[in-house]
Design a protein around this motif. Structure first.
Motif, PDB file in Angstrom:
ATOM      1  N   UNK A  27       0.800  -1.217   0.000  1.00 40.96           N
ATOM      2  CA  UNK A  27       0.000   0.000   0.000  1.00 40.96           C
ATOM      3  C   UNK A  27       0.834   1.270   0.000  1.00 40.96           C
ATOM      4  N   UNK A  28       0.201   2.352   0.402  1.00 41.99           N
ATOM      5  CA  UNK A  28       0.856   3.654   0.471  1.00 41.99           C
ATOM      6  C   UNK A  28       1.391   3.885   1.880  1.00 41.99           C
ATOM      7  N   UNK A  29       2.527   4.589   2.009  1.00 44.61           N
ATOM      8  CA  UNK A  29       3.052   4.881   3.347  1.00 44.61           C
ATOM      9  C   UNK A  29       2.193   5.908   4.075  1.00 44.61           C
ATOM     10  N   UNK A  30       1.952   5.662   5.364  1.00 41.00           N
ATOM     11  CA  UNK A  30       1.243   6.615   6.198  1.00 41.00           C
ATOM     12  C   UNK A  30       2.205   7.583   6.868  1.00 41.00           C
ATOM     13  N   UNK A  31       1.730   8.388   7.800  1.00 36.29           N
ATOM     14  CA  UNK A  31       2.605   9.328   8.505  1.00 36.29           C
ATOM     15  C   UNK A  31       3.785   8.605   9.152  1.00 36.29           C
ATOM     16  N   UNK A  32       4.993   9.134   8.938  1.00 36.57           N
ATOM     17  CA  UNK A  32       6.191   8.551   9.533  1.00 36.57           C
ATOM     18  C   UNK A  32       6.652   7.272   8.875  1.00 36.57           C
ATOM     19  N   UNK A  33       6.125   6.930   7.691  1.00 31.42           N
ATOM     20  CA  UNK A  33       6.488   5.693   7.011  1.00 31.42           C
ATOM     21  C   UNK A  33       7.101   5.974   5.641  1.00 31.42           C
ATOM     22  N   UNK A  34       7.775   4.951   5.106  1.00 30.70           N
ATOM     23  CA  UNK A  34       8.272   5.003   3.739  1.00 30.70           C
ATOM     24  C   UNK A  34       7.909   3.697   3.042  1.00 30.70           C
ATOM     25  N   UNK A  71      14.091   4.288  -2.018  1.00 32.29           N
ATOM     26  CA  UNK A  71      12.840   4.814  -1.480  1.00 32.29           C
ATOM     27  C   UNK A  71      11.887   5.105  -2.636  1.00 32.29           C
ATOM     28  N   UNK A  72      10.688   4.559  -2.522  1.00 24.55           N
ATOM     29  CA  UNK A  72       9.692   4.693  -3.580  1.00 24.55           C
ATOM     30  C   UNK A  72       8.678   5.795  -3.260  1.00 24.55           C
ATOM     31  N   UNK A  73       8.361   5.951  -1.974  1.00 22.82           N
ATOM     32  CA  UNK A  73       7.399   6.979  -1.547  1.00 22.82           C
ATOM     33  C   UNK A  73       7.622   7.241  -0.065  1.00 22.82           C
ATOM     34  N   UNK A  74       7.293   8.454   0.370  1.00 23.66           N
ATOM     35  CA  UNK A  74       7.431   8.805   1.788  1.00 23.66           C
ATOM     36  C   UNK A  74       6.104   9.343   2.304  1.00 23.66           C
ATOM     37  N   UNK A  75       5.832   9.061   3.571  1.00 24.93           N
ATOM     38  CA  UNK A  75       4.623   9.548   4.203  1.00 24.93           C
ATOM     39  C   UNK A  75       4.830  10.904   4.860  1.00 24.93           C
ATOM     40  N   UNK A  76       3.764  11.439   5.345  1.00 22.78           N
ATOM     41  CA  UNK A  76       3.789  12.745   6.004  1.00 22.78           C
ATOM     42  C   UNK A  76       4.761  12.734   7.179  1.00 22.78           C
ATOM     43  N   UNK A  99      10.278  -8.148  -1.825  1.00 28.05           N
ATOM     44  CA  UNK A  99      10.625  -7.257  -2.932  1.00 28.05           C
ATOM     45  C   UNK A  99      10.483  -5.794  -2.536  1.00 28.05           C
ATOM     46  N   UNK A 100       9.474  -5.492  -1.736  1.00 28.75           N
ATOM     47  CA  UNK A 100       9.210  -4.111  -1.331  1.00 28.75           C
ATOM     48  C   UNK A 100       8.317  -4.149  -0.107  1.00 28.75           C
ATOM     49  N   UNK A 101       8.325  -3.059   0.660  1.00 28.18           N
ATOM     50  CA  UNK A 101       7.483  -3.000   1.850  1.00 28.18           C
ATOM     51  C   UNK A 101       7.234  -1.558   2.246  1.00 28.18           C
ATOM     52  N   UNK A 102       6.174  -1.363   3.008  1.00 28.82           N
ATOM     53  CA  UNK A 102       5.921  -0.100   3.711  1.00 28.82           C
ATOM     54  C   UNK A 102       6.329  -0.321   5.155  1.00 28.82           C
ATOM     55  N   UNK A 103       7.098   0.643   5.716  1.00 28.24           N
ATOM     56  CA  UNK A 103       7.648   0.423   7.056  1.00 28.24           C
ATOM     57  C   UNK A 103       7.916   1.765   7.734  1.00 28.24           C
TER      58      UNK A 103
END
Length: 327
Positions: A27-34, A71-76, A99-103
């Motif tokens: 999914x998409x990263x939330x606040x404080x996530x990448x 890094x593919x995307x960053x959260x707020x 392969x990839x993760x949100x963390x």
């Protein structure tokens, strides 16, 4: 955008056969996530402890504690990373075999261009472990002597080089003469084959009966008593792993009888739980590697779908240096 990522998951604790590869939602990263797309993942004994249930996990659970990628995307609220940036980490919760993760972003570190993804994946957990052992656990200075078990492993080869770079005498142990030679080539002043020699007796000979200032022991049950016997009075026993099984319960009075010894059971994750400390530890590690004082030995490589074979090799002590899972 890719909506799923191949991920190594366990649904029960057990042997390497419980490791399964599944497609998991991404999914998409939330606040404080990448969201990070991995190029390589590291293999560590903590992964084995979690798989077997020595360190129990809520199941099902993805495994893996270190990796490197982009890094593919960053959260707020994330300010130290940006999309397209190279990055690496050792961090919890587990889930790096993928392969990839949100963390969470706090323990993900910007990766210098001069360090490859494979090297970064192989060194983050091991290298920052060495950093805290030598700089954050007990005062060590040039001229001190330490005993380091499993000196030809991934952590051990980094420790041998780190000790040499700081003028610390490192006495290593390993299970074969070839592994002992490897440890000495990488900076160990001495290395003892624990299968053919009593390491505590050899330490006494090497130190002329004085003992060492600190023992760094990731083996656990098999080496604990000999480690205590290798310390000088007021020495520090650092037990930081359980490769041979957990240390049995001890009578704390034995520490007084053996010379007012000190003992600690630290973990990397306590140290890196603070964002600023984690980033500082990673920078010191990167500086050692970029400056040529520490070289990362990747002696085994497995594709992600052979993760069970990688675990079998690690548990059988058939590996030297670091092992990476390639994507």
């Amino acid at each position: 955008m890719q909506k799923t990522a191949r991920t190594v998951v366990i649904h029960e604790h057990g042997g390497p056969e419980v490791l399964k590869i599944e497609d998991r939602p991404l999914g998409e990263p939330g606040p404080g996530e990448v969201r990070i797309r991995h190029h390589a993942c590291g293999l560590n004994f903590i992964d084995v402890y979690q798989r077997t249930g020595l360190y129990p996990l809520d199941l099902p659970q993805a495994l893996g504690m270190e990796a490197a990628g982009v890094i593919d995307a960053v959260g707020e609220g994330v300010t130290h990373l940006e999309p397209g940036q190279r990055a690496a980490y050792a961090a919890s919760p587990p889930g790096a075999y993928c392969e990839a993760r949100v963390m969470p972003a706090a323990q993900v570190c910007p990766l210098p261009d001069g360090i490859s993804f494979d090297a970064a994946a192989a060194m983050m957990l091991k290298g920052m472990t060495v950093e805290y052992l030598f700089h954050r656990t007990t005062p060590l200075k040039r001229g001190d002597t330490v005993l380091f078990h499993a000196a030809a492993g991934g952590v051990g080869l980094i420790a041998c080089q780190w000790a040499k770079s700081e003028g610390i005498t490192l006495i290593g142990t390993a299970g074969t003469d070839e592994k002992c030679s490897l440890a000495q080539f990488n900076g160990a002043s001495h290395c003892i084959n624990y299968r053919t020699e009593n390491f505590a007796e050899r330490v006494a000979q090497i130190t002329k009966g004085k003992g060492v200032d600190a023992v760094m022991d990731s083996i656990g049950s098999d080496t604990f008593d000999g480690s205590l016997d290798s310390l000088k009075p007021l020495g520090m026993m650092i037990s930081f792993g359980n490769a041979s099984g957990p240390v049995p319960l001890i009578d704390i009075g034995i520490l007084a009888k053996k010379g007012s010894l000190k003992i600690t059971r630290p973990t990397l994750f306590t140290h890196i739980s603070d964002h600023a400390v984690c980033q500082a530890m990673a920078r010191r590690l990167f500086n050692k590697v970029e400056g040529g004082e520490v070289k990362i030995h990747i002696d085994q490589r497995f594709p992600l779908d052979q993760v069970a074979e990688a675990h079998r090799a690690l548990e059988a002590r058939q590996t030297t240096g670091s092992t990476v899972l390639e994507l």
